[in-house]
Design a protein around this motif. Structure first.
Motif, PDB file in Angstrom:
ATOM      1  N   TYR A 184       0.826  -1.210   0.000  1.00  0.00           N
ATOM      2  CA  TYR A 184       0.000   0.000   0.000  1.00  0.00           C
ATOM      3  C   TYR A 184       0.863   1.265   0.000  1.00  0.00           C
ATOM      4  O   TYR A 184       0.580   2.237  -0.703  1.00  0.00           O
ATOM      5  CB  TYR A 184      -0.948  -0.010   1.211  1.00  0.00           C
ATOM      6  N   LEU A 185       1.933   1.260   0.813  1.00  0.00           N
ATOM      7  CA  LEU A 185       2.715   2.488   1.012  1.00  0.00           C
ATOM      8  C   LEU A 185       3.706   2.767  -0.127  1.00  0.00           C
ATOM      9  O   LEU A 185       4.034   3.929  -0.393  1.00  0.00           O
ATOM     10  CB  LEU A 185       3.482   2.425   2.340  1.00  0.00           C
ATOM     11  N   GLU A 189       5.834   6.445  -1.585  1.00  0.00           N
ATOM     12  CA  GLU A 189       7.136   6.546  -0.922  1.00  0.00           C
ATOM     13  C   GLU A 189       7.694   7.966  -0.855  1.00  0.00           C
ATOM     14  O   GLU A 189       8.099   8.448   0.203  1.00  0.00           O
ATOM     15  CB  GLU A 189       8.158   5.624  -1.601  1.00  0.00           C
ATOM     16  N   LEU A 192       6.200  10.331   1.761  1.00  0.00           N
ATOM     17  CA  LEU A 192       6.357  10.036   3.193  1.00  0.00           C
ATOM     18  C   LEU A 192       7.463  10.894   3.799  1.00  0.00           C
ATOM     19  O   LEU A 192       8.341  11.381   3.091  1.00  0.00           O
ATOM     20  CB  LEU A 192       6.718   8.551   3.384  1.00  0.00           C
ATOM     21  N   SER A 196       9.995   7.989   7.748  1.00  0.00           N
ATOM     22  CA  SER A 196       9.117   6.901   7.320  1.00  0.00           C
ATOM     23  C   SER A 196       9.635   6.238   6.051  1.00  0.00           C
ATOM     24  O   SER A 196       9.441   5.037   5.849  1.00  0.00           O
ATOM     25  CB  SER A 196       7.689   7.410   7.126  1.00  0.00           C
ATOM     26  N   LEU A 200      10.188   2.308   5.846  1.00  0.00           N
ATOM     27  CA  LEU A 200       9.541   1.475   4.831  1.00  0.00           C
ATOM     28  C   LEU A 200      10.398   0.256   4.522  1.00  0.00           C
ATOM     29  O   LEU A 200       9.894  -0.830   4.243  1.00  0.00           O
ATOM     30  CB  LEU A 200       9.304   2.313   3.564  1.00  0.00           C
ATOM     31  N   ASP A 215       2.566  11.790   6.891  1.00  0.00           N
ATOM     32  CA  ASP A 215       2.426  10.331   7.017  1.00  0.00           C
ATOM     33  C   ASP A 215       1.007   9.975   7.439  1.00  0.00           C
ATOM     34  O   ASP A 215       0.400   9.024   6.924  1.00  0.00           O
ATOM     35  CB  ASP A 215       3.408   9.784   8.055  1.00  0.00           C
ATOM     36  N   ILE A 218      -1.503   9.896   4.557  1.00  0.00           N
ATOM     37  CA  ILE A 218      -1.365   8.697   3.708  1.00  0.00           C
ATOM     38  C   ILE A 218      -1.890   7.462   4.442  1.00  0.00           C
ATOM     39  O   ILE A 218      -2.521   6.586   3.846  1.00  0.00           O
ATOM     40  CB  ILE A 218       0.121   8.499   3.306  1.00  0.00           C
ATOM     41  N   LEU A 219      -1.684   7.432   5.757  1.00  0.00           N
ATOM     42  CA  LEU A 219      -2.068   6.243   6.537  1.00  0.00           C
ATOM     43  C   LEU A 219      -3.572   6.079   6.686  1.00  0.00           C
ATOM     44  O   LEU A 219      -4.049   4.985   7.011  1.00  0.00           O
ATOM     45  CB  LEU A 219      -1.413   6.306   7.929  1.00  0.00           C
ATOM     46  N   ALA A 222      -4.759   3.177   4.823  1.00  0.00           N
ATOM     47  CA  ALA A 222      -3.896   1.982   4.856  1.00  0.00           C
ATOM     48  C   ALA A 222      -4.712   0.763   5.288  1.00  0.00           C
ATOM     49  O   ALA A 222      -5.736   0.887   5.963  1.00  0.00           O
ATOM     50  CB  ALA A 222      -2.749   2.218   5.836  1.00  0.00           C
TER      51      ALA A 222
END
Ligand code: ATP
Ligand code: MG
Length: 431
Positions: A184-185, A189, A192, A196, A200, A215, A218-219, A222
């Motif tokens: 997912y992350l 990239e 972030l 983070s 990763l 972060d 984006i989370l 998740a």
């Protein structure tokens, strides 16, 4: 030399000192009800104890450790947290031996050290009360230890704090989740935070713990760790929830919460409060079934938590909760003249030995100034000693609230202050 305390430290005195003593006393009483025993470990340990247990990539190890070489060249660290030292003590003292009752339940209280950027709720020397339970996998241990934390909070008058609960699964569950999270992350990239981006690769789960805004955004979408628990981990978590429900404990399931340390498995929890507009954790803990084994001990499931006392003080203050009583002296001895000086020392000693809290003048001041001191110390009784009193072997004792005054012989004062205190104070409480 600059006479100033080091950055991020505090002098604790007055009301804060009294409140902390009260918190410690209430914690000790609460934990005793749950059959926990106290343990004290050193404030410094071998550096590797923390670097290995917290994880080489954790904030505690990479940024916050107060480590140093001693004169013998040993690499030591002031303890940043209490779990690893108690695990070390568990192994070193062979508490895993069959003759030791299981589970082994410890509580501790003491200072911790982290090289953090000092700010509200974040000190370099702070205090924690914590507990650790060794040797039981039963989810009832998780639930009852969380209930114990809630019990202490409500004893302190704090019943509104929210408990956040999550499970990060066992290692098999976590491997599956880790993959899903990285998938997912990865596309995000470059967006972030720098930390983070590094996590990763090194330890993606820790990204969930990030306090960086970019972060957090984006989370939001998740995947949830709870969707990746295998049957065993899910059954454990369900059982913890069931026992908390039965105890009517209020909690929220917060699948984005992971704890800052590497050693947790399955249940994790935090008790949070908003302090000065900032959400801060007052108490955090969870299950760590692999840590004892990781230090080459026998496989030993374990559960624990730590709570930050300075943050607890802030919450108490915010909620206007006062745990301290205005505790006053039983008596203050006013002293006039040289002969009275000696007699006063004999008298205060005699009264203190009889169990009364007593102070006196040492500065040879005017009576008015001495009476002011008696007032400031909230003394119930004032005993005035001058050369005449020493000559007559008797002194006037005055109730400072009602102003009632009676004369007593030194014999009576020395032998049976209880009767005098009762006459002048106890029998007039309702006046
Ligand atoms: P945070 O996420 O706020 O940094 P943490 O996860 O590092 O907390 P823990 O290692 O779980 O905190 O420590 C347990 C408790 O100790 C925290 O919940 C908090 O109340 C307290 N605590 C941690 N670091 C500090 C600090 N620097 N100053 C004061 N209290 C602290
Ligand atoms: Mg921290």
């Amino acid at each position: 030399m600059k006479l100033q305390k080091p950055k991020g430290t505090q002098d604790i005195f007055g009301k804060n000192a009294e409140t902390l003593a009260q918190i410690n006393a209430l914690a000790a009483a609460t934990f005793e009800n749950y059959n926990f025993k106290q343990i004290e470990t050193p404030t410094f340990e071998n550096y590797e104890l923390f670097s290995r247990s917290a994880g080489e990539t954790s904030d505690i190890v990479t940024k916050e450790m107060y480590d140093f070489k001693d004169k013998g060249g040993r690499h030591l660290a002031l303890r940043p947290e209490g779990t690893a030292p108690v695990v070390r003590a568990y192994l070193e003292n062979k508490f895993y031996a069959p003759e030791v009752q299981k589970p082994v339940k410890f509580w501790y209280s003491g200072p911790m050290y982290r090289y953090e950027r000092p700010q509200s709720g974040r000190l370099r020397e702070f205090h924690q009360i914590g507990v650790e339970v060794f040797g039981a996998e039963n989810p009832a241990v998780d639930a009852e230890t969380i209930i114990m934390a809630a019990d202490l909070f409500s004893t302190l008058g704090l019943s509104t704090l929210k408990i956040h609960l999550n499970s990060i699964g066992d290692s098999a569950s976590r491997a599956a989740y880790r993959k899903a999270l990285v998938d997912y992350l990865a596309p995000f990239e470059s967006e972030l935070s720098e930390d983070s981006q590094r996590r990763l690769i090194e330890n993606p789960l820790r990204i969930l713990d990030s306090k960086e805004k970019q972060d957090k955004i984006i989370l939001e979408n998740a995947p949830s760790v709870l969707d990746y628990l295998n049957e065993r981990s899910k059954a454990h978590f369900d059982s913890v929830c069931e026992i908390l429900d039965a105890a009517e404990i209020d909690y929220v399931i917060d699948s984005s919460m992971v704890r800052g340390l590497d050693y947790y498995t399955n249940t994790v929890f935090e008790i949070m409060s908003v302090i000065k507009g900032q959400e801060l954790t007052v108490c955090g803990g969870g299950r760590y079934d692999k840590l004892v084994e990781y230090f080459d001990g026998p496989a030993t499931p374990a559960f624990g938590f730590g709570m930050g006392l300075e943050r607890l003080l802030m919450v108490l203050e915010m909620q206007d909760i006062d745990l301290t009583d205005e505790i006053g002296l039983h008596a203050y001895v006013a002293v006039l003249g040289d002969k009275a000086n000696l007699e006063a020392s004999k008298l205060v000693s005699a009264l203190r030995v009889q169990g009364y809290s007593v102070d006196r003048d040492y500065l040879g001041r005017k009576l008015a100034a001495q009476y002011k001191s008696a007032d400031a110390y909230h003394a119930d009784l004032i005993i005035t000693l001058g050369d005449d009193e020493v000559g007559n072997q008797c002194a006037k004792v005055k109730n400072s609230a009602s102003r009632e005054e009676r004369e007593y012989s030194f014999d009576a004062l020395y032998a049976d202050f209880a009767t005098i205190y009762e006459d002048l104070v106890m029998n007039h409480e309702d006046d």
